[in-house]
Design a protein around this motif. Structure first.
Motif, short mmCIF file in Angstrom:
data_model
loop_
_atom_site.label_atom_id
_atom_site.label_comp_id
_atom_site.label_asym_id
_atom_site.label_seq_id
_atom_site.Cartn_x
_atom_site.Cartn_y
_atom_site.Cartn_z
N SER A 26 0.80 -1.22 0.00
CA SER A 26 0.00 0.00 0.00
C SER A 26 0.84 1.27 0.00
O SER A 26 0.36 2.33 -0.42
N ILE A 27 2.10 1.19 0.47
CA ILE A 27 2.91 2.41 0.51
C ILE A 27 4.05 2.40 -0.52
O ILE A 27 4.79 3.36 -0.64
N ARG A 28 4.17 1.29 -1.27
CA ARG A 28 5.22 1.24 -2.29
C ARG A 28 5.00 2.30 -3.36
O ARG A 28 5.95 2.92 -3.85
N ILE A 29 3.75 2.49 -3.75
CA ILE A 29 3.46 3.41 -4.85
C ILE A 29 3.91 4.82 -4.50
O ILE A 29 4.35 5.57 -5.37
N GLY A 30 3.82 5.19 -3.22
CA GLY A 30 4.26 6.51 -2.81
C GLY A 30 5.75 6.71 -3.01
O GLY A 30 6.20 7.78 -3.43
N LEU A 31 6.55 5.67 -2.73
CA LEU A 31 7.99 5.76 -2.93
C LEU A 31 8.35 5.79 -4.40
O LEU A 31 9.27 6.50 -4.82
N LEU A 32 7.62 5.03 -5.21
CA LEU A 32 7.87 5.06 -6.66
C LEU A 32 7.53 6.42 -7.24
O LEU A 32 8.25 6.96 -8.09
N ASN A 33 6.42 7.00 -6.77
CA ASN A 33 6.05 8.35 -7.21
C ASN A 33 7.11 9.36 -6.77
O ASN A 33 7.40 10.31 -7.50
N LEU A 34 7.67 9.16 -5.59
CA LEU A 34 8.71 10.05 -5.10
C LEU A 34 9.92 10.04 -6.03
O LEU A 34 10.49 11.09 -6.34
N MET A 35 10.32 8.85 -6.50
CA MET A 35 11.44 8.78 -7.42
C MET A 35 11.15 9.57 -8.69
O MET A 35 12.01 10.32 -9.18
N ALA A 36 9.95 9.42 -9.22
CA ALA A 36 9.59 10.17 -10.43
C ALA A 36 9.58 11.67 -10.17
O ALA A 36 10.01 12.47 -11.02
N GLU A 37 9.07 12.06 -9.00
CA GLU A 37 9.02 13.49 -8.67
C GLU A 37 10.42 14.08 -8.50
O GLU A 37 10.69 15.20 -8.93
N LEU A 38 11.32 13.32 -7.87
CA LEU A 38 12.69 13.81 -7.68
C LEU A 38 13.41 13.94 -9.02
O LEU A 38 14.22 14.84 -9.22
N ARG A 39 13.11 13.05 -9.94
CA ARG A 39 13.68 13.15 -11.28
C ARG A 39 13.25 14.45 -11.94
O ARG A 39 14.05 15.16 -12.55
N GLU A 40 11.98 14.80 -11.79
CA GLU A 40 11.46 16.02 -12.42
C GLU A 40 11.89 17.28 -11.70
O GLU A 40 12.28 18.27 -12.32
N SER A 41 11.81 17.28 -10.36
CA SER A 41 12.06 18.51 -9.60
C SER A 41 13.53 18.75 -9.30
O SER A 41 13.98 19.90 -9.23
#
Length: 342
Positions: A204-219
């Motif tokens: 349930s919380i894995r998706i949040g960490l994966l989204n974080l990786m994508a966000e850090l790539r962009e920001s």
């Protein structure tokens, strides 16, 4: 050995230099004693590159050599042979402490276990501030604390002052792993080596960490080498996918291309085990038995041949190398068929 190039460069037709490049990277370990000493071939002649702001997933089952690759790139292990180039400079030339700190600040690692990677005797702020003091000594004490709060906020933890004042046991597994990313982010990295960062967390919380990786790539403009055994999460976050088996990269290409049109029987086997409703309609190859080889003093030939129902005589005698079978899509398989026009 064919070099795996950055898909983003290939797609745009540019000749931009990769951020990091590995050429014929090899790591062997001696096992046994005396006359029974043998060589464990953890990684053999692996070549690939990672581009700017690219997320590359390295997938395979346990024992395939994924974590060894990460530790070679992090400088924990030295290659038996081959070379790693970071921004065009050979890693073997990083001999001074200043050079090594600079490289490790640019290429930090986030570990699998979010609890053991944090010191339980210190508050969360300790690790982040220590990273800042070590890798960014030009900052004053006040600036370090402000920067620590910024990176903690950047990984989605707030209020930062409250989080930083806690001990690791007071955080959830997902929060601890986010602190791991914050510690890496404090260096102002260019490439983060994420070794199974979500495998020990609840689904349930894995998706949040994966989204974080994508966000850090962009920001933040950070590239990632995302190491995983989970094809579904690799599909969710990665631009490019490398499949590793028994020390060799056996298939690589744009993530959707590899998953929609797998060329190597091992990739097809992995897809057959994916509990993802969006995955390609594949039941995996039939006839698979046994475990991965121990790769101790291996003989020539495909290392998957003992588990592959498609193996031919050549597979037992000649080690296959990566060859182009589709647009930016390569596989190391004697029986794989190229796409029409490739």
């Amino acid at each position: 050995m064919t070099t795996v190039s950055s898909s983003s460069d290939a797609a745009t037709g540019t000749a931009a230099a990769p951020l990091l490049e590995a050429k014929d990277l090899t790591r062997h370990f001696r096992v046994g004693r005396g006359f029974s000493r043998q060589l464990l071939h953890a990684v053999d002649e692996v070549s690939f590159s990672i581009g700017q702001q690219e997320i590359v997933a390295l997938a395979g089952e346990s024992g395939s050599g994924k974590s060894t690759i990460a530790r070679l790139l992090a400088g924990v292990y030295k290659p038996t042979s081959g070379e790693i180039f970071y921004q065009g400079r050979a890693m073997s030339t990083y001999r001074s402490r200043k050079d090594q700190l600079s490289y490790r600040g640019d290429v930090p690692m986030v570990f699998q276990d979010p609890f053991s990677s944090l010191n339980p005797a210190f508050r969360v702020s300790h690790g982040v501030l220590r990273s800042l003091k070590l890798h960014r000594p030009e900052l004053s004490r006040e600036q370090r604390y402000a920067e620590a709060e910024r990176v903690v906020e950047a990984v989605g933890l707030s209020p930062a002052s409250d989080i930083m004042n806690r001990f690791p046991y007071e955080l959830s597994g997902g929060q601890r792993q986010r602190i791991g990313f914050a510690q890496a982010l404090a260096h102002k990295p260019k490439l983060i080596l994420a070794d199974e960062p979500v495998s020990m967390l609840d689904v349930s919380i894995r998706i949040g960490l994966l989204n974080l990786m994508a966000e850090l790539r962009e920001s933040q403009g950070v590239s990632f080498l995302y190491i995983t055994h989970d094809i579904a999460s690799a599909r969710y976050v990665a631009d490019r996918l490398m499949i590793m088996y028994a020390g060799h990269v056996v298939e690589t290409g744009p993530t959707e291309s590899v998953l929609q049109n797998p060329k190597h029987p091992y990739t097809d086997l992995l897809l057959g085990a994916v509990p993802d409703p969006r995955a390609p309609l594949s039941t995996g190859i039939e006839g698979d038995t046994g475990e991965p080889p121990k790769v101790i003093d291996p003989t020539p030939g495909c290392r998957f041949r003992w588990r592959c129902p498609l193996a031919i005589e050549k597979c037992h005698n000649v080690t296959p190398t990566l060859r182009i079978l589709g647009p930016n899509h390569q596989a190391a398989c004697h029986v794989a068929e190229p796409d029409i026009g490739s």
